[in-house]
Design a protein around this motif. Structure first.
Motif, PDB file in Angstrom:
ATOM      1  N   ASN A  16      14.741  34.482 111.829  1.00 49.97           N
ATOM      2  CA  ASN A  16      14.893  33.811 110.469  1.00 49.97           C
ATOM      3  C   ASN A  16      14.798  34.682 109.441  1.00 49.97           C
ATOM      4  OD1 ASN A  16      16.200  31.551 111.409  1.00 49.97           O
ATOM      5  ND2 ASN A  16      14.327  30.286 111.376  1.00 49.97           N
ATOM      6  N   GLU A  17      13.689  35.357 109.437  1.00 48.95           N
ATOM      7  CA  GLU A  17      13.312  36.273 108.451  1.00 48.95           C
ATOM      8  C   GLU A  17      14.126  37.429 108.302  1.00 48.95           C
ATOM      9  OE1 GLU A  17      11.033  37.554 105.067  1.00 48.95           O
ATOM     10  OE2 GLU A  17      11.046  35.453 106.269  1.00 48.95           O
ATOM     11  N   TRP A  20      17.070  36.211 106.724  1.00 48.92           N
ATOM     12  CA  TRP A  20      17.002  35.961 105.220  1.00 48.92           C
ATOM     13  C   TRP A  20      17.118  37.451 104.677  1.00 48.92           C
ATOM     14  CZ3 TRP A  20      17.948  31.465 103.445  1.00 48.92           C
ATOM     15  CH2 TRP A  20      17.245  30.487 104.201  1.00 48.92           C
ATOM     16  N   GLN A  24      19.741  38.488 101.532  1.00 48.91           N
ATOM     17  CA  GLN A  24      19.383  38.925 100.367  1.00 48.91           C
ATOM     18  C   GLN A  24      19.986  40.368  99.988  1.00 48.91           C
ATOM     19  OE1 GLN A  24      15.102  39.056 100.082  1.00 48.91           O
ATOM     20  NE2 GLN A  24      15.130  37.906  98.179  1.00 48.91           N
ATOM     21  N   PHE A  31      25.549  32.759  99.980  1.00 49.97           N
ATOM     22  CA  PHE A  31      24.529  31.873 100.481  1.00 49.97           C
ATOM     23  C   PHE A  31      25.340  30.575 100.463  1.00 49.97           C
ATOM     24  CE2 PHE A  31      21.014  28.628 100.623  1.00 49.97           C
ATOM     25  CZ  PHE A  31      20.765  28.935 101.727  1.00 49.97           C
ATOM     26  N   MET A  76      19.547  30.272  97.767  1.00 48.79           N
ATOM     27  CA  MET A  76      18.830  30.799  98.951  1.00 48.79           C
ATOM     28  C   MET A  76      17.405  30.903  98.860  1.00 48.79           C
ATOM     29  SD  MET A  76      19.618  34.492 101.018  1.00 48.79           S
ATOM     30  CE  MET A  76      18.694  35.639  99.898  1.00 48.79           C
ATOM     31  N   GLU A  77      16.927  31.095  97.590  1.00 48.63           N
ATOM     32  CA  GLU A  77      15.394  31.221  97.444  1.00 48.63           C
ATOM     33  C   GLU A  77      14.547  29.933  97.610  1.00 48.63           C
ATOM     34  OE1 GLU A  77      11.946  32.887  97.531  1.00 48.63           O
ATOM     35  OE2 GLU A  77      13.726  33.855  97.433  1.00 48.63           O
ATOM     36  N   ARG A  80      14.797  29.412 101.470  1.00 47.76           N
ATOM     37  CA  ARG A  80      13.995  30.344 102.318  1.00 47.76           C
ATOM     38  C   ARG A  80      12.558  30.093 102.021  1.00 47.76           C
ATOM     39  NH1 ARG A  80      13.977  37.032 101.646  1.00 47.76           N
ATOM     40  NH2 ARG A  80      12.484  37.158 103.551  1.00 47.76           N
ATOM     41  N   ASN A  84      10.144  28.445 105.084  1.00 47.78           N
ATOM     42  CA  ASN A  84       8.756  29.376 105.517  1.00 47.78           C
ATOM     43  C   ASN A  84       7.685  28.496 105.567  1.00 47.78           C
ATOM     44  OD1 ASN A  84      10.212  31.719 105.728  1.00 47.78           O
ATOM     45  ND2 ASN A  84       9.579  32.481 103.603  1.00 47.78           N
TER      46      ASN A  84
END
Length: 158
Positions: A16-17, A20, A24, A31, A76-77, A80, A84
């Motif tokens: 997933n990271e 992400w 970005q 997104f 998106m932020e 995320r 997380n």
């Protein structure tokens, strides 16, 4: 034995990271861009993943699960940060489990009762994430962008 299961969840977080970070690097708006390929946007896929992961972890803990309705993310932020935090909480829970073979009883959304081990449910969570990261790769290619490798073997090589 639990270490192997924790490694699977570590892979899930890693994949997933990577996704992400790749997202970005793409133009702003990808997104939320409408694609209508099973899901309407990448944001909607992550909303579904968040909801499903919350439901499965509640089932592992034999708690009443939250709604399976997709979480809604404005950008998106926000998605995320939400994912997380969710994954941190779930990793901490998994690290505290004494026996991944412990069988739990839960009900699906239709009210039917099932029993599975924590390890089986964890495998479901990881497989579900892999499947939907594939959906996102398809969406990205449809939008003219490259995907990114998130294969388990790539995780093991890092």
């Amino acid at each position: 034995m639990n270490e192997a299961y924790l490694q699977l969840y570590d892979y899930h977080i890693w994949a997933n990271e990577r996704l992400w970070n790749h997202l970005q690097s793409l133009p702003e708006g990808v997104f939320l861009q409408e694609v209508n390929l099973g899901f309407n946007s990448i944001a909607e896929v992550f909303g579904h993943l968040a909801a499903a992961e919350e439901v499965w972890f509640a089932r592992m803990k034999e708690e009443s699960p939250p709604s399976l309705a997709a979480r809604s993310f404005a950008n998106m932020e926000a998605a995320r940060q939400y994912m997380n935090q969710l994954q941190t909480e779930h990793h901490e829970y998994l690290a505290s489990v004494g026996d991944m073979g412990e069988v739990v009883t839960y009900h699906n959304t239709a009210g039917e009762e099932f029993q599975n081990s924590i390890s089986e449910i964890l495998q479901q969570v990881v497989n579900h994430g892999t499947y939907h990261r594939g959906n996102i790769t398809t969406m990205l290619r449809h939008l003219g962008h490259k995907g990114i490798i998130t294969d388990y073997i790539a995780f093991l090589r890092t």
